[in-house]
Structure formats: C-alpha cells, structure tokens
Design a protein around this motif. Structure first.
Motif, PDB file in Angstrom:
ATOM      1  N   ALA A   1     -12.942 -20.582  28.246  1.00  0.00           N
ATOM      2  CA  ALA A   1     -11.780 -21.128  27.542  1.00  0.00           C
ATOM      3  C   ALA A   1     -12.203 -22.044  26.407  1.00  0.00           C
ATOM      4  N   ALA A   2     -13.228 -22.855  26.651  1.00  0.00           N
ATOM      5  CA  ALA A   2     -13.708 -23.768  25.609  1.00  0.00           C
ATOM      6  C   ALA A   2     -14.304 -23.002  24.435  1.00  0.00           C
ATOM      7  N   THR A   3     -14.978 -21.902  24.731  1.00  0.00           N
ATOM      8  CA  THR A   3     -15.584 -21.103  23.669  1.00  0.00           C
ATOM      9  C   THR A   3     -14.526 -20.356  22.875  1.00  0.00           C
ATOM     10  N   LEU A   4     -13.478 -19.886  23.544  1.00  0.00           N
ATOM     11  CA  LEU A   4     -12.398 -19.193  22.849  1.00  0.00           C
ATOM     12  C   LEU A   4     -11.740 -20.094  21.801  1.00  0.00           C
ATOM     13  N   ASP A   5     -11.777 -21.400  22.029  1.00  0.00           N
ATOM     14  CA  ASP A   5     -11.219 -22.338  21.055  1.00  0.00           C
ATOM     15  C   ASP A   5     -12.050 -22.407  19.780  1.00  0.00           C
ATOM     16  N   LYS A   6     -13.273 -21.864  19.810  1.00  0.00           N
ATOM     17  CA  LYS A   6     -14.170 -21.940  18.653  1.00  0.00           C
ATOM     18  C   LYS A   6     -14.188 -20.661  17.831  1.00  0.00           C
ATOM     19  N   ILE A   7     -13.449 -19.644  18.261  1.00  0.00           N
ATOM     20  CA  ILE A   7     -13.487 -18.363  17.568  1.00  0.00           C
ATOM     21  C   ILE A   7     -12.080 -17.963  17.122  1.00  0.00           C
ATOM     22  N   GLY A   8     -12.025 -16.863  16.395  1.00  0.00           N
ATOM     23  CA  GLY A   8     -10.729 -16.322  15.979  1.00  0.00           C
ATOM     24  C   GLY A   8     -10.717 -15.963  14.510  1.00  0.00           C
ATOM     25  N   PHE A   9     -10.579 -14.674  14.222  1.00  0.00           N
ATOM     26  CA  PHE A   9     -10.617 -14.221  12.833  1.00  0.00           C
ATOM     27  C   PHE A   9      -9.457 -14.771  12.024  1.00  0.00           C
ATOM     28  N   ASP A  10      -8.397 -15.182  12.693  1.00  0.00           N
ATOM     29  CA  ASP A  10      -7.258 -15.770  11.996  1.00  0.00           C
ATOM     30  C   ASP A  10      -7.621 -17.117  11.363  1.00  0.00           C
ATOM     31  N   HIS A  11      -8.767 -17.678  11.742  1.00  0.00           N
ATOM     32  CA  HIS A  11      -9.227 -18.938  11.145  1.00  0.00           C
ATOM     33  C   HIS A  11     -10.034 -18.710   9.876  1.00  0.00           C
ATOM     34  N   LEU A  12     -10.068 -17.472   9.388  1.00  0.00           N
ATOM     35  CA  LEU A  12     -10.782 -17.150   8.148  1.00  0.00           C
ATOM     36  C   LEU A  12      -9.774 -16.612   7.146  1.00  0.00           C
ATOM     37  N   GLN A  13      -9.672 -17.266   6.000  1.00  0.00           N
ATOM     38  CA  GLN A  13      -8.769 -16.830   4.945  1.00  0.00           C
ATOM     39  C   GLN A  13      -9.561 -16.129   3.847  1.00  0.00           C
ATOM     40  N   LEU A  14      -8.980 -15.093   3.274  1.00  0.00           N
ATOM     41  CA  LEU A  14      -9.652 -14.295   2.255  1.00  0.00           C
ATOM     42  C   LEU A  14      -8.828 -14.270   0.973  1.00  0.00           C
ATOM     43  N   ASP A  15      -9.541 -14.282  -0.141  1.00  0.00           N
ATOM     44  CA  ASP A  15      -8.926 -14.139  -1.451  1.00  0.00           C
ATOM     45  C   ASP A  15      -9.730 -13.110  -2.231  1.00  0.00           C
ATOM     46  N   PRO A  16      -9.480 -11.801  -1.964  1.00  0.00           N
ATOM     47  CA  PRO A  16     -10.266 -10.754  -2.615  1.00  0.00           C
ATOM     48  C   PRO A  16     -10.151 -10.750  -4.135  1.00  0.00           C
ATOM     49  N   THR A  17      -9.048 -11.259  -4.672  1.00  0.00           N
ATOM     50  CA  THR A  17      -8.870 -11.241  -6.122  1.00  0.00           C
ATOM     51  C   THR A  17      -9.882 -12.138  -6.823  1.00  0.00           C
ATOM     52  N   GLN A  18     -10.375 -13.160  -6.118  1.00  0.00           N
ATOM     53  CA  GLN A  18     -11.358 -14.073  -6.700  1.00  0.00           C
ATOM     54  C   GLN A  18     -12.672 -14.092  -5.907  1.00  0.00           C
ATOM     55  N   ASP A  19     -12.830 -13.135  -4.997  1.00  0.00           N
ATOM     56  CA  ASP A  19     -14.063 -13.019  -4.202  1.00  0.00           C
ATOM     57  C   ASP A  19     -14.429 -14.337  -3.528  1.00  0.00           C
ATOM     58  N   ARG A  20     -13.474 -14.878  -2.795  1.00  0.00           N
ATOM     59  CA  ARG A  20     -13.757 -16.136  -2.104  1.00  0.00           C
ATOM     60  C   ARG A  20     -13.128 -16.129  -0.720  1.00  0.00           C
ATOM     61  N   VAL A  21     -13.697 -16.968   0.148  1.00  0.00           N
ATOM     62  CA  VAL A  21     -13.234 -17.087   1.528  1.00  0.00           C
ATOM     63  C   VAL A  21     -13.247 -18.554   1.917  1.00  0.00           C
ATOM     64  N   ARG A  22     -12.496 -18.867   2.964  1.00  0.00           N
ATOM     65  CA  ARG A  22     -12.530 -20.238   3.469  1.00  0.00           C
ATOM     66  C   ARG A  22     -12.252 -20.243   4.962  1.00  0.00           C
ATOM     67  N   LYS A  23     -12.886 -21.194   5.640  1.00  0.00           N
ATOM     68  CA  LYS A  23     -12.615 -21.416   7.054  1.00  0.00           C
ATOM     69  C   LYS A  23     -11.472 -22.418   7.188  1.00  0.00           C
ATOM     70  N   THR A  24     -10.659 -22.228   8.191  1.00  0.00           N
ATOM     71  CA  THR A  24      -9.696 -23.268   8.555  1.00  0.00           C
ATOM     72  C   THR A  24     -10.145 -23.967   9.833  1.00  0.00           C
ATOM     73  N   LEU A  25     -11.218 -23.466  10.424  1.00  0.00           N
ATOM     74  CA  LEU A  25     -11.843 -24.078  11.589  1.00  0.00           C
ATOM     75  C   LEU A  25     -13.293 -24.375  11.196  1.00  0.00           C
ATOM     76  N   PRO A  26     -13.688 -25.649  11.056  1.00  0.00           N
ATOM     77  CA  PRO A  26     -14.996 -25.987  10.487  1.00  0.00           C
ATOM     78  C   PRO A  26     -16.179 -25.320  11.163  1.00  0.00           C
ATOM     79  N   GLY A  27     -16.151 -25.133  12.487  1.00  0.00           N
ATOM     80  CA  GLY A  27     -17.290 -24.571  13.196  1.00  0.00           C
ATOM     81  C   GLY A  27     -17.298 -23.064  13.295  1.00  0.00           C
ATOM     82  N   LEU A  28     -16.361 -22.407  12.632  1.00  0.00           N
ATOM     83  CA  LEU A  28     -16.253 -20.949  12.719  1.00  0.00           C
ATOM     84  C   LEU A  28     -17.501 -20.271  12.151  1.00  0.00           C
ATOM     85  N   SER A  29     -17.949 -19.203  12.813  1.00  0.00           N
ATOM     86  CA  SER A  29     -19.078 -18.417  12.316  1.00  0.00           C
ATOM     87  C   SER A  29     -18.691 -16.944  12.302  1.00  0.00           C
ATOM     88  N   VAL A  30     -19.297 -16.208  11.372  1.00  0.00           N
ATOM     89  CA  VAL A  30     -18.995 -14.782  11.204  1.00  0.00           C
ATOM     90  C   VAL A  30     -20.262 -13.979  11.434  1.00  0.00           C
TER      91      VAL A  30
END
Length: 302
Positions: A98-127
C-alpha cells in the motif's frame, strides 16, 4: 539482428548510432540516460525531453487508459519491493504494498507533446521505459534501414520482430512464437508474414522471470492496480501490428489483463493478439482475437 541485402559500413555505423541514442535516452540501466536523470529529479516543473521520448510516453498514456490502468511505466518501485530487480525475492506485507502504491501512478505524469515536455505532479515519481524498449529500438532501426533505401528486411531485438517485404528469394518471412516454458526453448506457433508494408510481432510472457515461495509461483508481471503479481493463467501474449512501440506496450498490458479481460480489450481496440494459457495440468491452450483471425498481416501455420 538485422537481416537485409548488404550491410555497408556506413549503414552499420548508422545502426550503431541509433542503438547508442536509444540507450542514452531511455535506458534505466545507466545513470547518465535522460530518463534516469528525469527519474532522479524531484522537480514538478515542465521539463523538455526528445520528441521521440515524449511520443513514447504519449503511446504509454493511451495504452494505460485503454487497458484500465493495467499498463503503467511508473511501477519500478513495485519491482524493487518484490525483489525482481535484485533477484532477492520476498513477498512484501500488504502495508508495504500500500505504501509503495502511493509512490506510483501514470496519472502523476503530465505530457505536452506540442512542446516536447513533461512534468511530474508527484516529486518521487519514476518512469521505466523497458516495457517499450524493444519496440522503440525496432522502430528506430526501421527508420535507419528505410532512409537507406532498404525496403525488405527482418529485424529482431530482444525477441521482438519487425519484417517488411519479402526474403531475397521472394518467399515470405516466417517467425516462430516461443513455447512458454521455463525449462527449455521450443516453438509453439509459426506465423507467416503475409503483409509487406511492415509487420511487428511483440511477445511478452510470465515464464522467464518468476520465483516460488511456499508452494506458490510469483510472476514478474505486476498489476499496478493491486501492487501484486498477476494470478491468472495467461503465460504469453503476442501482439501483431504495424507499430512495434505500440505492440510492445500492449503485449505487456495483455499479460497484466489476462486472457478474458485482454480479449475484451483486444476486441474493443481491434488488436491482433495471440493468447497462450496454461491450465492446471500444464497443458497450453491458444486463443486468437478477431483481428488476428481475420488479419491480412500474418497467417498462423499449423
């Protein structure tokens, strides 16, 4: 491996350069890769990445959504938790899952393909891009070959395949799907490539990386919705299409979904999929999605 007419030195150098760039951009096994540097950072600001990488993440987002969350490239912490990364296996407690599930989730990654950029909304997120690595590599090598004017080739990388045109003697390419057995390598099914414009075959299986504990087998295919290995009887899924990047992601997603849910998604998404299940007696059973049964890309040989 690339099978094509001739391998001039200039072409070999271009192939090597493409492989090196793929490694530098998306490898999770080298600290200096772009994706690893992105993972180590804790910034939640927009960051620019190569267009190819943003495209990969956009494909991943589509598969994540259409697979009902079964495909998720952010689940690396779960692999660490279960010991699959270090091959030090130990079923974790429900509290640690349960604690690890709080650290993941693709919904915490935002994409902007028009400008080739991405951002995390969860600081510890890894891809972790390894579930698309072979497919992306095939896609890049196809670009190299076709830019060099080569229109007939067979490429294999990590067990995944991409074929175009015909063999030098004019006959069709034939590709074997491995029998899902952890003990030895054997052919389960041979597919004849009938399409000529580029056909990809991406296969994922549960049978090479697993561990047994207290009489129970734990697969390395983890369900990001539960944080635990899958428990269904699907042991292999092969996705046939024209884009190996998409096929690679979907093959992994099918292994998470299982045959029943996977077949429903394959129908809805018009995906050509070969499913192989193993029953309690160790017998293998094949099933094919409607798109595969009616495909003009491949033909399953007896």
């Amino acid at each position: 491996m690339v099978a094509a007419r001739g391998r001039p030195k200039a072409l070999e150098e271009q192939i090597d350069q493409a492989l090196q760039q793929v490694d530098l951009w998306i490898s999770n096994y080298r600290d200096d890769s772009l994706i690893e540097r992105f993972d180590r950072g804790s910034s939640t600001q927009w960051q620019t990445l190569p267009s190819d990488v943003v495209q990969l993440l956009s494909i991943a987002r589509t598969v994540h959504r259409e697979s009902r969350g079964c495909y998720d490239p952010t689940i690396a912490p779960l692999f660490d938790l279960w010991g699959f990364r270090a091959d030090h296996f130990q079923p974790p407690s429900p509290a640690r899952i349960a604690a690890t599930l709080d650290k993941i989730g693709f919904d915490h990654l935002q994409l902007d393909p028009t400008q080739d950029r991405v951002r995390k909304t969860l600081p510890g997120l890894s891809v972790d891009m390894s579930s698309m690595g072979e497919g992306y590599t095939l896609w890049r090598l196809r670009q190299v070959l076709e830019n060099a004017g080569i229109q007939a080739y067979l490429i294999e990388f990590g067990g995944d395949m991409l074929a175009r045109g015909r063999k030098p003697d004019g006959s069709t390419w034939k590709v074997a799907i491995e029998r899902p057995s952890p003990d030895h390598m054997a052919v389960e099914r041979v597919l004849e490539i009938t399409g000529t414009s580029g056909v990809s075959i991406n296969t994922s299986g549960t049978y090479h990386h697993f561990f047994d504990e207290a009489g129970r087998r734990y697969s390395h295919i983890l369900d990001p919705r539960t944080g635990a290995p899958v428990t269904h009887d699907l042991v292999s899924a092969s996705v046939i299409g024209s884009d190996p990047r998409l096929g690679d992601a979907w093959a992994t997603a099918m292994l998470c979904l299982g045959q029943q849910a996977g077949m429903a998604v394959a129908r809805a998404q018009h995906l050509a999929v070969l499913f192989i299940q193993e029953d309690g007696d160790g017998k293998l059973h094949e099933s094919r999605s409607p798109a595969l049964a009616g495909s003009d890309l491949v033909k399953a040989l007896p």
